[in-house]
Design a protein around this motif. Structure first.
Motif, PDB file in Angstrom:
ATOM      1  N   ALA A 109      52.507  36.598  27.421  1.00 28.07           N
ATOM      2  CA  ALA A 109      51.911  36.597  28.764  1.00 28.07           C
ATOM      3  C   ALA A 109      51.834  38.004  29.317  1.00 28.07           C
ATOM      4  O   ALA A 109      50.825  38.408  29.920  1.00 28.07           O
ATOM      5  N   SER A 110      52.891  38.777  29.093  1.00 26.84           N
ATOM      6  CA  SER A 110      52.925  40.155  29.587  1.00 26.84           C
ATOM      7  C   SER A 110      51.918  41.036  28.853  1.00 26.84           C
ATOM      8  O   SER A 110      51.225  41.856  29.467  1.00 26.84           O
ATOM      9  N   ARG A 111      51.784  40.832  27.547  1.00 22.03           N
ATOM     10  CA  ARG A 111      50.897  41.673  26.739  1.00 22.03           C
ATOM     11  C   ARG A 111      49.421  41.437  27.054  1.00 22.03           C
ATOM     12  O   ARG A 111      48.627  42.386  27.058  1.00 22.03           O
ATOM     13  N   VAL A 112      49.044  40.193  27.307  1.00 23.10           N
ATOM     14  CA  VAL A 112      47.619  39.875  27.456  1.00 23.10           C
ATOM     15  C   VAL A 112      47.170  39.814  28.910  1.00 23.10           C
ATOM     16  O   VAL A 112      45.982  39.565  29.180  1.00 23.10           O
ATOM     17  N   ARG A 113      48.069  40.060  29.833  1.00 19.12           N
ATOM     18  CA  ARG A 113      47.773  39.793  31.237  1.00 19.12           C
ATOM     19  C   ARG A 113      46.483  40.445  31.731  1.00 19.12           C
ATOM     20  O   ARG A 113      45.704  39.832  32.451  1.00 19.12           O
ATOM     21  N   TRP A 114      46.247  41.694  31.381  1.00 23.37           N
ATOM     22  CA  TRP A 114      45.067  42.393  31.900  1.00 23.37           C
ATOM     23  C   TRP A 114      43.941  42.475  30.868  1.00 23.37           C
ATOM     24  O   TRP A 114      42.983  43.223  31.060  1.00 23.37           O
ATOM     25  N   MET A 115      44.049  41.728  29.781  1.00 25.58           N
ATOM     26  CA  MET A 115      43.051  41.803  28.713  1.00 25.58           C
ATOM     27  C   MET A 115      41.956  40.764  28.877  1.00 25.58           C
ATOM     28  O   MET A 115      42.233  39.609  29.193  1.00 25.58           O
ATOM     29  N   ARG A 207      51.136  32.757  30.751  1.00 19.92           N
ATOM     30  CA  ARG A 207      51.699  33.097  32.066  1.00 19.92           C
ATOM     31  C   ARG A 207      52.039  31.828  32.842  1.00 19.92           C
ATOM     32  O   ARG A 207      53.083  31.743  33.493  1.00 19.92           O
ATOM     33  N   SER A 208      51.170  30.834  32.777  1.00 22.48           N
ATOM     34  CA  SER A 208      51.404  29.590  33.496  1.00 22.48           C
ATOM     35  C   SER A 208      52.609  28.840  32.938  1.00 22.48           C
ATOM     36  O   SER A 208      53.453  28.343  33.695  1.00 22.48           O
ATOM     37  N   VAL A 209      52.695  28.743  31.613  1.00 21.52           N
ATOM     38  CA  VAL A 209      53.810  28.015  31.001  1.00 21.52           C
ATOM     39  C   VAL A 209      55.124  28.729  31.263  1.00 21.52           C
ATOM     40  O   VAL A 209      56.149  28.091  31.551  1.00 21.52           O
ATOM     41  N   THR A 210      55.124  30.062  31.185  1.00 20.42           N
ATOM     42  CA  THR A 210      56.338  30.828  31.485  1.00 20.42           C
ATOM     43  C   THR A 210      56.816  30.558  32.902  1.00 20.42           C
ATOM     44  O   THR A 210      58.010  30.344  33.143  1.00 20.42           O
ATOM     45  N   ARG A 211      55.890  30.554  33.841  1.00 23.72           N
ATOM     46  CA  ARG A 211      56.242  30.285  35.254  1.00 23.72           C
ATOM     47  C   ARG A 211      56.842  28.894  35.389  1.00 23.72           C
ATOM     48  O   ARG A 211      57.824  28.702  36.126  1.00 23.72           O
ATOM     49  N   CYS A 212      56.308  27.912  34.684  1.00 28.26           N
ATOM     50  CA  CYS A 212      56.824  26.546  34.760  1.00 28.26           C
ATOM     51  C   CYS A 212      58.211  26.431  34.130  1.00 28.26           C
ATOM     52  O   CYS A 212      59.063  25.686  34.626  1.00 28.26           O
ATOM     53  N   ILE A 213      58.446  27.150  33.041  1.00 30.41           N
ATOM     54  CA  ILE A 213      59.754  27.118  32.385  1.00 30.41           C
ATOM     55  C   ILE A 213      60.816  27.764  33.269  1.00 30.41           C
ATOM     56  O   ILE A 213      61.946  27.282  33.369  1.00 30.41           O
TER      57      ILE A 213
END
Length: 232
Positions: A109-115, A207-213
């Motif tokens: 999520a961190s790596r692809v955030r702005w891609m 990013r969404s799944v990380t936030r939910c976890i």
């Protein structure tokens, strides 16, 4: 993308309304993560049933996608929150053996955030949910966006992805009915969320799944109609 398959006319508008009604009914009684996962199971199950009933043997024979073929799993995937909650529940559920994925999901999520798609394809960043064989470990709860994609030729699919954004960009030949069906399912789910006054924002998968976890109360906040905040 271009189309393959020759199916009789299908009333996508009526289908979208049916799925929206199904999701609306499910949201009305859903409680917690498991309730949302059950809802998503009914929605995706209905979509897969319709797809199966409309796919001829010829259509099935043209699909080159299968376990271990992860050619398209380097593009960004967008999900609605119920999808992310269901996936997070699947990852953290007892007996799934997927808890080791939590850090990988967050790192991706961190790596692809702005891609954008082209940048991610060029960087070759794979989906966090692939195992060492290239198999999808969340296949039963995979996003609708993933369910919409298919290819008739894995090598041609790789060439098309490699040419993405270039002046000689190639097209991926897909089953157009499958694509439209899953896109309409996504739209119908969004309609149901809007009816219920719930968050209809779509966001990047990892990013969404990380936030939910990370937030065990997120599903309750979501069902209560609260806007889900994503830290910058």
């Amino acid at each position: 993308m271009t189309a393959t398959g020759n199916t009789p006319p299908f009333d996508f508008s009526a289908y979208c309304g049916d799925i929206a009604d199904l999701a609306t009914q499910g949201l009305a009684v859903a409680t917690g993560e498991e309730g949302i996962r059950s809802l998503m199971g009914r929605v995706t199950g209905r979509a897969e049933e319709v797809l199966s009933s409309r796919m001829s043997l010829k259509d099935r024979g043209l699909i080159a996608c299968g376990p271990g073929c992860a050619a398209c799993c380097t593009i960004n995937v967008t999900v609605l929150l119920p999808e992310a909650i269901a996936i997070a529940r699947y990852v953290t559920g007892a007996g799934n053996g997927l808890s080791h994925l939590k850090q990988r999901i967050a790192d991706t999520a961190s790596r692809v955030r702005w891609m954008d798609d082209g940048e991610r394809i060029s960087a070759g960043i794979p989906c966090a949910f692939l195992d060492e064989r290239g198999w999808c470990v969340i296949h039963p709860v995979r996003p609708l966006t993933c369910r919409a994609l298919s290819s008739t030729d894995s090598q041609q699919c790789r060439r098309a992805l490699a040419s993405h954004g270039s002046c000689e960009e190639e097209m991926i030949v897909v089953n157009i009915f499958q694509k439209f069906l899953m896109e309409e399912t996504f739209r119908a789910l969004s309609m149901a969320l809007e009816r219920a006054g719930l968050d209809i924002s779509s966001r990047e998968l990892c990013r969404s799944v990380t936030r939910c976890i990370q937030d065990p109360h997120l599903s309750d906040d979501f069902l209560a109609g609260n806007r889900i905040r994503f830290p910058d």
